[in-house]
Design an enzyme around this catalytic site. Structure first.
Site, PDB file in Angstrom:
ATOM      1  CG  ASP A   3      -0.298  -0.010   2.566  1.00 18.38           C
ATOM      2  OD1 ASP A   3       0.797  -0.604   2.690  1.00 18.38           O
ATOM      3  OD2 ASP A   3      -0.865   0.566   3.512  1.00 18.38           O
TER       4      ASP A   3
ATOM      5  CG  HIS B 117       6.368  -0.284  10.505  1.00 20.28           C
ATOM      6  ND1 HIS B 117       6.262  -0.639  11.823  1.00 20.28           N
ATOM      7  CD2 HIS B 117       6.137   1.058  10.461  1.00 20.28           C
ATOM      8  CE1 HIS B 117       5.958   0.431  12.551  1.00 20.28           C
ATOM      9  NE2 HIS B 117       5.888   1.475  11.739  1.00 20.28           N
TER      10      HIS B 117
HETATM   11  O1  RIB Z   1       1.740  -0.434  11.145  1.00 20.75           O
HETATM   12  C1  RIB Z   1       2.699  -0.227  10.169  1.00 20.75           C
HETATM   13  C2  RIB Z   1       2.133  -0.489   8.796  1.00 20.75           C
HETATM   14  O2  RIB Z   1       1.084   0.437   8.572  1.00 20.75           O
HETATM   15  C3  RIB Z   1       3.107  -0.331   7.659  1.00 20.75           C
HETATM   16  O3  RIB Z   1       2.848  -1.299   6.685  1.00 20.75           O
HETATM   17  C4  RIB Z   1       2.802   1.057   7.147  1.00 20.75           C
HETATM   18  O4  RIB Z   1       3.103   1.184   5.775  1.00 20.75           O
HETATM   19  C5  RIB Z   1       1.347   1.239   7.449  1.00 20.75           C
HETATM   20  O5  RIB Z   1       0.546   0.797   6.433  1.00 20.75           O
HETATM   21 CA    CA Z   2       2.557  -0.637   4.377  1.00 24.30          CA
END
Ligand code: RIB
Ligand code: CA
Length: 330
Positions: A10, A244
């Site tokens: 995303d 992340h």
């Molecule tokens: O919680 C972190 C996630 O949420 C990551 O994938 C970031 O891109 C958001 O979508």
């Molecule tokens: Ca993400």
């Protein structure tokens, strides 16, 4: 032989960094990207992925649009917090030219299903957004559920959520989809907030990208500085931004970066804990564990790999365009 990988993104600033990590990893061959909603709408995420691929000279990689909203909804709207963290355009208002290549004509779910049939164990799928498109592939084909190897960013087992007290952002968007993924997939590694909030980047590192003087270095620095500024407001105690999504890709390359707990997982679907990722009580004594949750991470080694891979990728992009002197300077 490089390992084949599909990213379900995303795109999103840390999704962009995850894509860059994959492109900068000689151990991986990115065979395609599927675009989900989350940080942005599907169309925006697909556009960002195409523009980033072009920046890094990899427009040969196909990008497929995925399912545009959660299973229990009939539309999607970007949350205020997502816009705050990733910017309205999803990449921290960094400017990239309109991509010259369009999204691939086919369907993301078919692409996922066919790819697992074709490549089996040689393929790893790394979802870094809501699980909706992956859940649709699981429902479309039992072979996918049985054979897909998934390393996902999402969830939180031993720490609180980041958008609600119990829920992490990706799982929060479509808890039913992640629950289905946990119950039906046979091989899932969960890279959740337990580890991703230990892997932090600061402006000291992004300055190294800017110093390269390349278009790729400028993009990585501009987008990530925006993300770091957002974290300074939402989580000032951390002292950096959470990497992340890149950590999930890094674990797909090298599982020894994390220590995992074997467990059968589920997602709470009702009440105040809706969106919580937790052990499935009903499968507690099942000797077969279908998931692994990362509970510890070698932060130093990951950050070194992250910087080396992204910096050498950005180094190979064209030089930053010379600034046109302003009238006042002439
Ligand atoms: O919680 C972190 C996630 O949420 C990551 O994938 C970031 O891109 C958001 O979508
Ligand atoms: Ca993400």
């Amino acid at each position: 032989m490089p390992r084949k990988i599909i990213l379900d993104l995303d795109t999103g600033i840390d999704d962009a960094l995850a894509l860059a990590y994959a492109l900068g990893s000689p151990e991986l061959e990115v065979i395609g990207i599927t675009g989900t909603y989350g940080n942005v709408a599907v169309e925006t995420g697909v556009r960002n992925a195409l523009a980033i691929l072009e920046l890094f000279g990899r427009s040969d990689i196909p990008v497929y649009a995925g399912v545009p909203h959660a299973r229990t909804r009939d539309s999607f709207e970007v949350l205020e917090i997502s816009e705050f963290i990733h910017g309205v355009n999803g990449i921290g208002e960094a400017v990239l030219p309109e991509p010259s290549v369009q999204a691939a004509g086919g369907n993301a779910v078919d692409f996922l299903v066919q790819s697992v049939r074709e490549h089996g164990e040689d393929l790893v799928i790394v979802p870094t957004g809501p699980s909706t498109t992956i859940a649709a592939a699981i429902e479309a084909d039992d072979h996918f559920a049985e054979n897909a190897r998934i390393v996902m960013m999402g969830g939180a087992l031993s720490v609180p959520g980041n958008v609600r007290p119990w829920a992490e952002a990706n799982v929060n968007q479509d808890p039913e989809a992640t629950d289905l993924l946990f119950r039906r997939s046979r091989d899932v590694t969960m890279i959740g907030l337990d580890v991703t909030l230990q892997t932090l980047l600061t402006t000291e590192e992004t300055a190294q990208w800017r110093e390269l003087g390349t278009a790729g270095g400028d993009f990585l620095a501009d987008a990530t500085d925006y993300y770091i500024r957002a974290y300074e407001t939402t989580a000032p105690n951390l002292g950096g931004c959470g990497l992340h999504d890149p950590l999930a890709v890094a674990v797909a390359v090298d599982p020894s970066l994390v220590t995992c707990l074997d467990i059968n997982l589920k997602v709470d679907l009702v009440g105040e804990t809706r969106g919580r990722t937790i052990g499935d009580h009903d499968r507690l004594n099942d000797p077969v564990k279908t998931a692994r949750v990362a509970v510890a991470v070698d932060v130093e080694r990951f950050l070194a790999e992250f910087m080396q891979r992204l910096t050498s990728l950005a180094e190979r992009t064209p030089a930053r365009r010379d600034l046109v002197p302003q009238a006042a300077d002439r």
